[in-house]
Design a protein around this motif. Structure first.
Motif, PDB file in Angstrom:
ATOM      1  N   VAL A  57       1.937  -5.856  -6.363  1.00 22.67           N
ATOM      2  CA  VAL A  57       0.495  -6.023  -6.190  1.00 22.67           C
ATOM      3  C   VAL A  57       0.018  -4.874  -5.319  1.00 22.67           C
ATOM      4  O   VAL A  57       0.371  -4.800  -4.137  1.00 22.67           O
ATOM      5  CB  VAL A  57       0.179  -7.376  -5.507  1.00 22.67           C
ATOM      6  CG1 VAL A  57      -1.315  -7.551  -5.331  1.00 22.67           C
ATOM      7  CG2 VAL A  57       0.770  -8.523  -6.300  1.00 22.67           C
ATOM      8  N   LEU A  58      -0.748  -3.980  -5.911  1.00 24.48           N
ATOM      9  CA  LEU A  58      -1.207  -2.826  -5.135  1.00 24.48           C
ATOM     10  C   LEU A  58      -2.395  -3.228  -4.273  1.00 24.48           C
ATOM     11  O   LEU A  58      -3.378  -3.778  -4.773  1.00 24.48           O
ATOM     12  CB  LEU A  58      -1.592  -1.698  -6.086  1.00 24.48           C
ATOM     13  CG  LEU A  58      -0.397  -1.062  -6.795  1.00 24.48           C
ATOM     14  CD1 LEU A  58      -0.855  -0.165  -7.929  1.00 24.48           C
ATOM     15  CD2 LEU A  58       0.441  -0.260  -5.822  1.00 24.48           C
ATOM     16  N   PHE A  59      -2.270  -2.939  -3.015  1.00 21.76           N
ATOM     17  CA  PHE A  59      -3.332  -3.307  -2.080  1.00 21.76           C
ATOM     18  C   PHE A  59      -3.603  -2.119  -1.152  1.00 21.76           C
ATOM     19  O   PHE A  59      -3.211  -2.115   0.014  1.00 21.76           O
ATOM     20  CB  PHE A  59      -2.915  -4.544  -1.273  1.00 21.76           C
ATOM     21  CG  PHE A  59      -4.060  -5.211  -0.557  1.00 21.76           C
ATOM     22  CD1 PHE A  59      -4.927  -6.045  -1.245  1.00 21.76           C
ATOM     23  CD2 PHE A  59      -4.280  -5.001   0.790  1.00 21.76           C
ATOM     24  CE1 PHE A  59      -5.978  -6.660  -0.591  1.00 21.76           C
ATOM     25  CE2 PHE A  59      -5.336  -5.617   1.452  1.00 21.76           C
ATOM     26  CZ  PHE A  59      -6.188  -6.451   0.757  1.00 21.76           C
ATOM     27  N   PRO A  60      -4.254  -1.078  -1.703  1.00 21.85           N
ATOM     28  CA  PRO A  60      -4.487   0.118  -0.882  1.00 21.85           C
ATOM     29  C   PRO A  60      -5.452  -0.168   0.268  1.00 21.85           C
ATOM     30  O   PRO A  60      -6.527  -0.726   0.047  1.00 21.85           O
ATOM     31  CB  PRO A  60      -5.099   1.124  -1.873  1.00 21.85           C
ATOM     32  CG  PRO A  60      -5.338   0.402  -3.135  1.00 21.85           C
ATOM     33  CD  PRO A  60      -4.802  -0.970  -3.041  1.00 21.85           C
ATOM     34  N   LEU A  61      -5.037   0.193   1.444  1.00 16.86           N
ATOM     35  CA  LEU A  61      -5.900  -0.025   2.614  1.00 16.86           C
ATOM     36  C   LEU A  61      -6.829   1.184   2.755  1.00 16.86           C
ATOM     37  O   LEU A  61      -6.744   1.968   3.694  1.00 16.86           O
ATOM     38  CB  LEU A  61      -5.048  -0.244   3.861  1.00 16.86           C
ATOM     39  CG  LEU A  61      -4.158  -1.490   3.805  1.00 16.86           C
ATOM     40  CD1 LEU A  61      -3.216  -1.563   4.998  1.00 16.86           C
ATOM     41  CD2 LEU A  61      -4.984  -2.766   3.716  1.00 16.86           C
ATOM     42  N   ASP A 105       0.885  -1.154   0.000  1.00 12.87           N
ATOM     43  CA  ASP A 105       0.000   0.000   0.000  1.00 12.87           C
ATOM     44  C   ASP A 105       0.934   1.217   0.000  1.00 12.87           C
ATOM     45  O   ASP A 105       1.769   1.352   0.900  1.00 12.87           O
ATOM     46  CB  ASP A 105      -0.852  -0.026   1.273  1.00 12.87           C
ATOM     47  CG  ASP A 105      -1.625   1.266   1.484  1.00 12.87           C
ATOM     48  OD1 ASP A 105      -1.471   2.200   0.678  1.00 12.87           O
ATOM     49  OD2 ASP A 105      -2.386   1.341   2.464  1.00 12.87           O
ATOM     50  N   PRO A 106       0.825   2.092  -1.003  1.00  7.61           N
ATOM     51  CA  PRO A 106       1.797   3.200  -1.079  1.00  7.61           C
ATOM     52  C   PRO A 106       1.760   4.150   0.119  1.00  7.61           C
ATOM     53  O   PRO A 106       2.723   4.878   0.336  1.00  7.61           O
ATOM     54  CB  PRO A 106       1.410   3.923  -2.368  1.00  7.61           C
ATOM     55  CG  PRO A 106       0.089   3.390  -2.776  1.00  7.61           C
ATOM     56  CD  PRO A 106      -0.095   2.066  -2.150  1.00  7.61           C
ATOM     57  N   SER A 139      -3.230  -7.460   4.656  1.00  7.95           N
ATOM     58  CA  SER A 139      -2.098  -6.937   5.396  1.00  7.95           C
ATOM     59  C   SER A 139      -1.006  -6.526   4.413  1.00  7.95           C
ATOM     60  O   SER A 139      -0.826  -7.155   3.380  1.00  7.95           O
ATOM     61  CB  SER A 139      -1.590  -8.042   6.343  1.00  7.95           C
ATOM     62  OG  SER A 139      -0.286  -7.805   6.753  1.00  7.95           O
ATOM     63  N   THR A 140      -0.329  -5.471   4.739  1.00  7.20           N
ATOM     64  CA  THR A 140       0.798  -5.036   3.902  1.00  7.20           C
ATOM     65  C   THR A 140       1.973  -4.694   4.812  1.00  7.20           C
ATOM     66  O   THR A 140       1.756  -4.290   5.951  1.00  7.20           O
ATOM     67  CB  THR A 140       0.441  -3.791   3.077  1.00  7.20           C
ATOM     68  OG1 THR A 140       0.009  -2.765   3.956  1.00  7.20           O
ATOM     69  CG2 THR A 140      -0.612  -4.095   2.045  1.00  7.20           C
ATOM     70  N   PRO A 141       3.203  -4.864   4.371  1.00  5.37           N
ATOM     71  CA  PRO A 141       3.602  -5.436   3.096  1.00  5.37           C
ATOM     72  C   PRO A 141       3.681  -6.943   3.172  1.00  5.37           C
ATOM     73  O   PRO A 141       3.727  -7.520   4.255  1.00  5.37           O
ATOM     74  CB  PRO A 141       4.998  -4.843   2.917  1.00  5.37           C
ATOM     75  CG  PRO A 141       5.531  -4.752   4.300  1.00  5.37           C
ATOM     76  CD  PRO A 141       4.359  -4.428   5.175  1.00  5.37           C
ATOM     77  N   PRO A 144      -6.411   6.943   3.932  1.00  6.06           N
ATOM     78  CA  PRO A 144      -7.180   7.673   2.930  1.00  6.06           C
ATOM     79  C   PRO A 144      -6.262   8.235   1.850  1.00  6.06           C
ATOM     80  O   PRO A 144      -5.174   8.731   2.150  1.00  6.06           O
ATOM     81  CB  PRO A 144      -7.852   8.797   3.725  1.00  6.06           C
ATOM     82  CG  PRO A 144      -7.466   8.620   5.140  1.00  6.06           C
ATOM     83  CD  PRO A 144      -6.534   7.491   5.273  1.00  6.06           C
ATOM     84  N   GLY A 145      -6.718   8.140   0.625  1.00  6.01           N
ATOM     85  CA  GLY A 145      -5.905   8.632  -0.490  1.00  6.01           C
ATOM     86  C   GLY A 145      -5.068   7.537  -1.127  1.00  6.01           C
ATOM     87  O   GLY A 145      -4.481   7.732  -2.195  1.00  6.01           O
ATOM     88  N   ALA A 146      -5.013   6.358  -0.488  1.00  8.80           N
ATOM     89  CA  ALA A 146      -4.162   5.281  -1.016  1.00  8.80           C
ATOM     90  C   ALA A 146      -4.671   4.788  -2.369  1.00  8.80           C
ATOM     91  O   ALA A 146      -3.871   4.404  -3.230  1.00  8.80           O
ATOM     92  CB  ALA A 146      -4.096   4.125  -0.022  1.00  8.80           C
TER      93      ALA A 146
END
Lengths: 232, 478
Positions: B344-348, B317-318, B444-446, B362-364
């Motif tokens: 693999v993008l996984f924005p929370l 998640d960036p 969960s990330t990363p 927020p914004g991810a």
């Protein structure tokens, strides 16, 4: 001087031994915890899953589960299809309640309208179907609930309803099968004949394919389509 | 003992006392740090004693700097060989124990300690300061923060260095005093007791130039001289009570012997540590595999640096701080550039991720879409997001919300708006998220997978190097 040296050596040895053994003891203890699994309880981490929307009530999920099993979406290798008679049994609820189950999908879904006695999709219908199909998000199942109006005999209506459902499914297959080889396991069809409760005029307020031509009869010559955001 | 004789003492007691106190302090901090580190060898996360008082638990939320230091690649040696490596504080434990003992010896010996003892203390007492200086620089430039326990060790090193310097200064002073006593005419009679008269003559012969210079200056009679740093040895006659006893130099083997002892003290704890370590080989590959890694529609992102030699799948998640720290660790340890990474993008953020009921970051979602839209260089967006993570998080929580985050992206990466808003990008992100369902990933990330095998979460901090090289033996070690 000798005494000082001896005291220094003794103190150094004691300090070294105490420190080193303390550390070694901690390493051994950590190794023991590792081996026996005697560690702090780890918080449970959720596993990635399909969406679960608020409208996924137990009643809705019960119907959904029975339908998808009966329709061969899960547990079987081939589509068995859902006969209208099955649905009555499967749903175990009256017609009005059955229709009401889909009310939360008003924004998510769309009503594809057909000409009288026809199962051909017009351009707007095709656009809406493609748009709804692609707006999948986290849903796992796509429902196509086709209907026929009361005009004509029961068998005719049932057959027509079935054809309308298939029209939608074939369009989806034609357009998206290459991208999604699992369409057969994702799209569930219900074809409801005239014996089922008819939709009221209020359904014209939904996302319909022919908003200017929506009448109480026309809304029942239709197929309701929607992804369903429920985990099963 | 000299302490009872302080009125006549040439060596003040305080440098030795300071060295003792500094060593005990350093030992305490180093031991506390090592024990904290050691407790994590069970692959779990434990509290840290991050405090200016050794061994005392730090305040809640104040252990961040200590944890950052602990998880950094600089916290231990041989991290790729042993799980967690050998904590850098461990040799310090032995060294400070040695210095404590040595300082105690000096404190008790005072004037009777050979001059080489003070020279040795000066020589080696500065080494903890040198090491601390290096670690201080790393903390300043690489970590950007200072852990309290580390500061404690730095302080002890400084005090020990001060003690070592003054110990040498006072020792040189007493050496000069001895020389003056020896040269003094009033004391010349007593010099008849000198055993080393012959040595003095020798030393005079060795310094003819100096003698010549002194004669030129008009000093007809001069006291015999000794080479700098040496003092005359004396033999006191049985019936004479000398009012001055010159310091002893000590044998030439003293310093090498002490150096060996210091080395033994420094290495023994490390040897015991390594001998007691459990075997981790069976644990590192027990955290699952990717069941369906295929990506037929190329929805995932691919980052392949020139030197990439190992397939890796990185779930991030960036806007996740842990992802940022993990990424930095991979880069710092020289691992990231060797990975042929599938991102693999996984924005929370529940704006796009249905697996959450509220936005953790927020914004991810919009940053993730920006990465997809900057497909040729997605890493640029990711590293920008990591760099500006705090600012983005603040912006997203502010009145401007996610729209303000969009403005930030627009300001840095122009021309992505249309792509970010497109249905294709939205559907692509949906496909990425459904890829995580197909592979039954944890929310969960990363997460890092090497050739499809997951790097255990427990191995992603101090055990990172060891575990990565176990899972991917082909990776080049730094």
């Amino acid at each position: 001087m000798k005494a000082a040296a001896l005291i220094g050596i003794a103190a150094g040895c004691v300090a070294l031994a105490a420190s080193a053994l303390t550390v070694q003891g901690q390493v051994r203890a950590a190794g023991e915890r590792l081996k026996t699994g005697a560690t702090l309880e780890k918080p449970k981490v959720a596993v990635a899953n399909d969406a679960e929307a608020a409208y996924c009530t137990p009643a809705f999920k019960q119907v959904l589960a029975r339908v998808i099993h009966a329709c061969g979406l899960v547990g079987g290798d081939s589509r068995r299809g859902c006969q209208p008679a099955d649905v009555k049994t499967l749903a175990s609820i009256n017609d009005e309640d059955f229709n009401a189950l889909f009310h939360p999908l008003k924004e998510r879904g769309a009503v594809i309208m057909f000409d009288d006695g026809q199962d051909k999709l017009d351009e707007e219908a095709k656009r809406i179907i493609a748009d709804r199909w692609q707006d999948r998000k986290g849903a796992r199942y796509f429902f196509i609930v086709a209907r026929a109006s009361k005009t004509g005999g029961a068998d005719f209506n049932r057959t027509l309803s079935h054809k309308r459902a298939n029209s939608v499914l074939f369009l989806i297959s034609d357009q998206f099968k290459a991208d999604d080889p699992n369409i057969d396991k994702e799209a569930g069809l219900l074809w409801l004949g005239s014996e089922f409760a008819q939709l009221g005029k209020e359904y014209c307020d939904w996302n319909v394919s022919r908003p200017g031509k929506c009448t109480p009869e026309a809304i029942n010559r239709s197929a309701f389509i929607s992804w369903v955001d429920c985990q099963l | 003992m000299s302490l009872s004789n302080s009125s006549k003492s040439q060596m003040p007691f305080w440098p030795a006392l300071l060295a003792l106190a500094a060593s005990v302090l350093g030992l305490s901090f180093a031991l506390s740090s090592t024990v904290d580190y050691t407790r994590h060898l069970d692959r779990q996360v434990h509290d840290l004693h991050c405090s200016f008082i050794p061994g005392l638990a730090g305040e809640a939320g104040q252990e961040g700097a200590c944890r950052a230091a602990m998880y950094s690649p600089y916290s231990a040696l041989f991290k790729d060989k042993y799980w967690g490596g050998i904590p850098i504080a461990l040799p310090a434990v032995g060294a400070f124990a040695f210095f404590a003992a040595f300082a105690l010896y000096l404190l008790l010996s005072r004037d009777k300690a050979p001059r080489r003892a003070h020279q040795f203390l000066f020589l080696t007492g500065l080494t903890p300061l040198l090491v601390s200086g290096v670690m201080f620089f790393i903390s300043l430039t690489k970590l950007g923060q200072f852990c309290k326990t580390c500061v404690g060790i730095y302080s002890a090193s400084v005090l020990l260095a001060i003690a070592a310097v003054f110990s040498l200064i006072f020792d040189m002073k007493r050496g000069r005093t001895a020389l003056e006593q020896f040269r003094s005419p009033t004391k010349k009679d007593s010099a008849s007791t000198l055993k080393a008269a012959g040595d003095l003559e020798k030393s005079e012969n060795k310094t003819p130039e100096k003698a010549g210079e002194e004669e030129k200056e008009g000093s007809p009679k001069v006291a015999p001289t000794l080479p700098e740093g040496e003092v005359p040895a004396t033999v006191v006659t049985k019936d004479a009570e000398p009012d001055y006893v010159p310091p002893r130099t000590g044998g030439p083997l003293l310093i090498p012997s002490w150096l060996i002892a210091l080395a033994v003290f420094s290495f023994v704890p490390a040897l015991l540590y390594v001998s007691a370590m459990p075997n981790y080989a069976t644990y590192v590959n027990g955290c699952g595999k990717l069941e369906k890694p295929e990506d037929p529609k190329k929805s995932l992102l691919y980052i392949t640096p020139a030197g990439a030699k190992q397939q890796a799948t990185l779930v991030v998640d960036p806007l996740c701080p842990t992802c940022k720290a993990f990424h930095q660790r991979l880069v710092t340890e020289g691992i990231f550039d060797q990975l042929d990474t599938t991102v693999v993008l996984f924005p929370l953020d529940n704006e796009c991720n249905w697996m959450l009921d509220r936005p953790l970051h927020p914004g991810a979602c919009v940053v993730a879409k920006a990465m997809m839209c900057n497909e040729r260089r997605p890493l640029d967006v990711l590293e920008w997001a990591y760099e500006k993570q705090d600012e983005i998080a603040e912006t997203a929580k502010g009145s401007g919300g996610v729209a303000a985050v969009r403005n930030m992206i627009r300001g840095r990466f122009a021309g992505l708006d249309k792509c970010i808003d497109s249905n294709e990008t939205k559907q692509r992100l949906d496909r990425v998220l459904r890829w995580t369902i197909a592979n039954q990933l944890a929310v969960s990330t990363p997460q890092l997978f090497l050739d499809g095998t997951r790097l255990c979460e427990e191995d992603s901090d101090i055990g990172l190097s060891y575990s990565i090289y176990k899972l991917a033996p082909n990776l080049r070690r730094p």
